[in-house]
Write an enzyme that holds these catalytic residues in place. Structure first.
Site, short mmCIF file in Angstrom:
data_model
loop_
_atom_site.label_atom_id
_atom_site.label_comp_id
_atom_site.label_asym_id
_atom_site.label_seq_id
_atom_site.Cartn_x
_atom_site.Cartn_y
_atom_site.Cartn_z
N GLU A 47 0.82 -1.21 0.00
CA GLU A 47 0.00 0.00 0.00
C GLU A 47 0.86 1.26 0.00
O GLU A 47 1.95 1.27 0.56
CB GLU A 47 -0.85 0.03 1.28
CG GLU A 47 -1.76 -1.14 1.42
CD GLU A 47 -2.46 -1.15 2.76
OE1 GLU A 47 -3.13 -2.14 3.05
OE2 GLU A 47 -2.33 -0.17 3.52
N CYS A 61 3.19 8.39 1.49
CA CYS A 61 3.61 7.39 2.47
C CYS A 61 3.81 6.08 1.71
O CYS A 61 2.88 5.60 1.06
CB CYS A 61 2.50 7.27 3.52
SG CYS A 61 2.73 5.91 4.67
N CYS A 68 5.37 -7.53 7.22
CA CYS A 68 6.34 -7.03 8.19
C CYS A 68 6.62 -8.12 9.21
O CYS A 68 5.72 -8.88 9.58
CB CYS A 68 5.79 -5.79 8.90
SG CYS A 68 6.98 -5.05 10.07
N CYS A 72 3.84 -5.91 15.59
CA CYS A 72 3.26 -5.00 16.58
C CYS A 72 1.76 -5.29 16.71
O CYS A 72 1.07 -5.49 15.71
CB CYS A 72 3.49 -3.55 16.16
SG CYS A 72 5.24 -3.10 16.09
N CYS A 75 -0.97 -3.13 14.75
CA CYS A 75 -0.74 -2.85 13.33
C CYS A 75 -1.22 -4.00 12.45
O CYS A 75 -0.83 -5.14 12.66
CB CYS A 75 0.77 -2.61 13.13
SG CYS A 75 1.24 -2.36 11.42
N CYS A 292 -1.68 1.75 8.29
CA CYS A 292 -0.77 0.73 7.79
C CYS A 292 -1.41 -0.66 7.64
O CYS A 292 -1.82 -1.29 8.60
CB CYS A 292 0.38 0.65 8.80
SG CYS A 292 1.72 -0.33 8.25
N1 SAH Z 1 7.96 -0.27 10.63
C1 SAH Z 1 8.01 1.17 10.70
C2 SAH Z 1 6.97 1.84 9.81
C3 SAH Z 1 5.59 1.44 10.22
S1 SAH Z 1 4.15 2.40 9.88
C4 SAH Z 1 7.79 1.61 12.14
O1 SAH Z 1 7.44 0.78 12.96
O2 SAH Z 1 8.00 2.78 12.45
C5 SAH Z 1 4.38 3.99 10.55
C6 SAH Z 1 3.73 4.26 11.88
O3 SAH Z 1 2.34 3.95 11.94
C7 SAH Z 1 4.39 3.49 13.00
O4 SAH Z 1 4.67 4.36 14.07
C8 SAH Z 1 3.32 2.49 13.36
O5 SAH Z 1 3.50 2.04 14.67
C9 SAH Z 1 2.06 3.29 13.16
N2 SAH Z 1 0.82 2.51 13.04
C10 SAH Z 1 0.68 1.23 12.64
N3 SAH Z 1 -0.62 0.86 12.68
C11 SAH Z 1 -1.31 1.94 13.10
C12 SAH Z 1 -2.71 2.19 13.33
N4 SAH Z 1 -3.63 1.25 13.14
N5 SAH Z 1 -3.06 3.43 13.79
C13 SAH Z 1 -2.13 4.40 13.95
N6 SAH Z 1 -0.81 4.22 13.73
C14 SAH Z 1 -0.40 3.00 13.32
#
Ligand code: SAH
Length: 306
Positions: A47, A61, A68, A72, A75, A292
């Site tokens: 995406e 973005c 991944c 987390c 996510c 994400c």
């Molecule tokens: N792997 C990288 C990039 C991930 S996406 C990282 O962890 O930083 C970028 C940001 O979006 C990260 O801070 C991630 O934790 C956050 N994120 C992921 N899912 C989310 C959601 N459902 N709502 C808000 N932020 C989210």
């Protein structure tokens, strides 16, 4: 780095081969956000999102991996698991797709953030090559300061990045200020706990004198209490430490809920009272599942069913 001829070809207007092909493109109701689901040559999907800040900034973005490995809890991408690394061209072409869309209206990409699917520092070399393409005069000529890489906190690559000598911005997905809480939502914290992560950030700041952005997604009852804000404030060691508070886009699969606006305000007020630089990120594209991995999570079951 891609061969010179290929870069020249990328720059040529007539060049039509794309490493990523749009499968679904959705516009948010306010037309500020456009989200694309792209298919790679092997059928994997990633995406990318264009956020148009009322004509002032056009931020794209992009994803660095399909899936991944970091899992987390909050996510969608992390919950779905890792598929593969993207090549530099597959990363760059996500931005190129939106650049063409903007060019049709006489506009340009102003910022690129590596905040899509995947962990950029788990695919370090390809991400740095993609940064070079974005920066290259034959690519977009986008200044390093307009690019941000967000990491879950892969300590060795934070050190490597500090030595890179580029002015690309660094964002750290902190999301909790104590090891108990962080380990419960981010498995990476078992490998590199907060003290080690913050030490690496300290070394990065020492070397580069650049500001670091700490992302903090607000999860109801998990990391949003006043004592969490107090603990977070203690980790922020000066004016180069900046907190980005992120309202949570709840995902259908996660058991976690979003903190309400009032509690978000109370949390940021505690940080501000302690003199911590802090911004609350305005959520964009919630009506089109712009967080994400959410679009892929929504479309994939349908794709399998058909
Ligand atoms: N792997 C990288 C990039 C991930 S996406 C990282 O962890 O930083 C970028 C940001 O979006 C990260 O801070 C991630 O934790 C956050 N994120 C992921 N899912 C989310 C959601 N459902 N709502 C808000 N932020 C989210």
């Amino acid at each position: 780095m891609l061969p010179k001829e290929l870069r020249a070809a990328l720059a040529a207007e007539t060049f039509s081969f794309d490493a990523v092909e749009p499968v679904v493109v959705q516009n948010s109701n306010d037309k500020q956000t456009i989200k694309g689901l792209f298919r790679l040559h092997d059928g994997n999907e990633v995406e990318a999102v264009l956020m148009q800040h009322y004509g002032e900034r056009n931020t794209v973005c992009i994803s660095s991996q399909s899936g991944c490995a970091y899992a987390c809890a909050f996510c969608s991408t992390g919950q779905a698991g890792f598929t593969r690394h993207l090549t530099p061209t597959e990363i760059f072409d996500q931005a190129r797709y939106f650049a063409r869309h903007l060019a049709a209206q006489g506009r340009k990409i102003t910022n690129v953030v590596f905040m899509g699917m995947g962990e950029p520092f788990h695919n370090y070399a390809a991400v740095m090559d993609a940064v070079r393409l974005l920066n290259d005069a034959n690519g977009f000529g986008l200044g390093h300061r307009h690019i941000t890489i967000s990491t879950v906190g892969v300590v060795p690559q934070i050190d490597q990045f500090a030595d890179e000598g580029v002015q690309v911005n660094l964002a750290i997905s902190l999301h909790a200020a104590t090891d108990d809480v962080r380990s419960s939502i981010m498995p990476v914290n078992h490998k590199w706990p907060i003290a080690q992560l913050m030490d690496a950030v300290g070394r990065y700041i020492e070397k580069t004198n650049r500001k670091v952005f700490f992302e903090y997604v607000m999860l109801d009852g998990v990391n949003d209490r006043p004592e969490d804000a107090e603990a977070l404030a203690k980790l922020m060691l000066g004016s180069l430490y900046h907190v980005n508070i992120i309202p949570y886009n709840s995902t259908p699969d996660a058991k976690l809920g979003a903190t309400g606006d009032q509690r978000i305000r109370a949390f940021s007020a505690i940080l501000e009272a302690k003199g911590i630089a802090c911004t609350v990120r305005i959520p964009m594209g919630r009506d089109i599942a712009a967080a994400c991995g959410q679009l892929r999570a929504e479309t994939q079951p349908r794709a399998h069913a058909s």
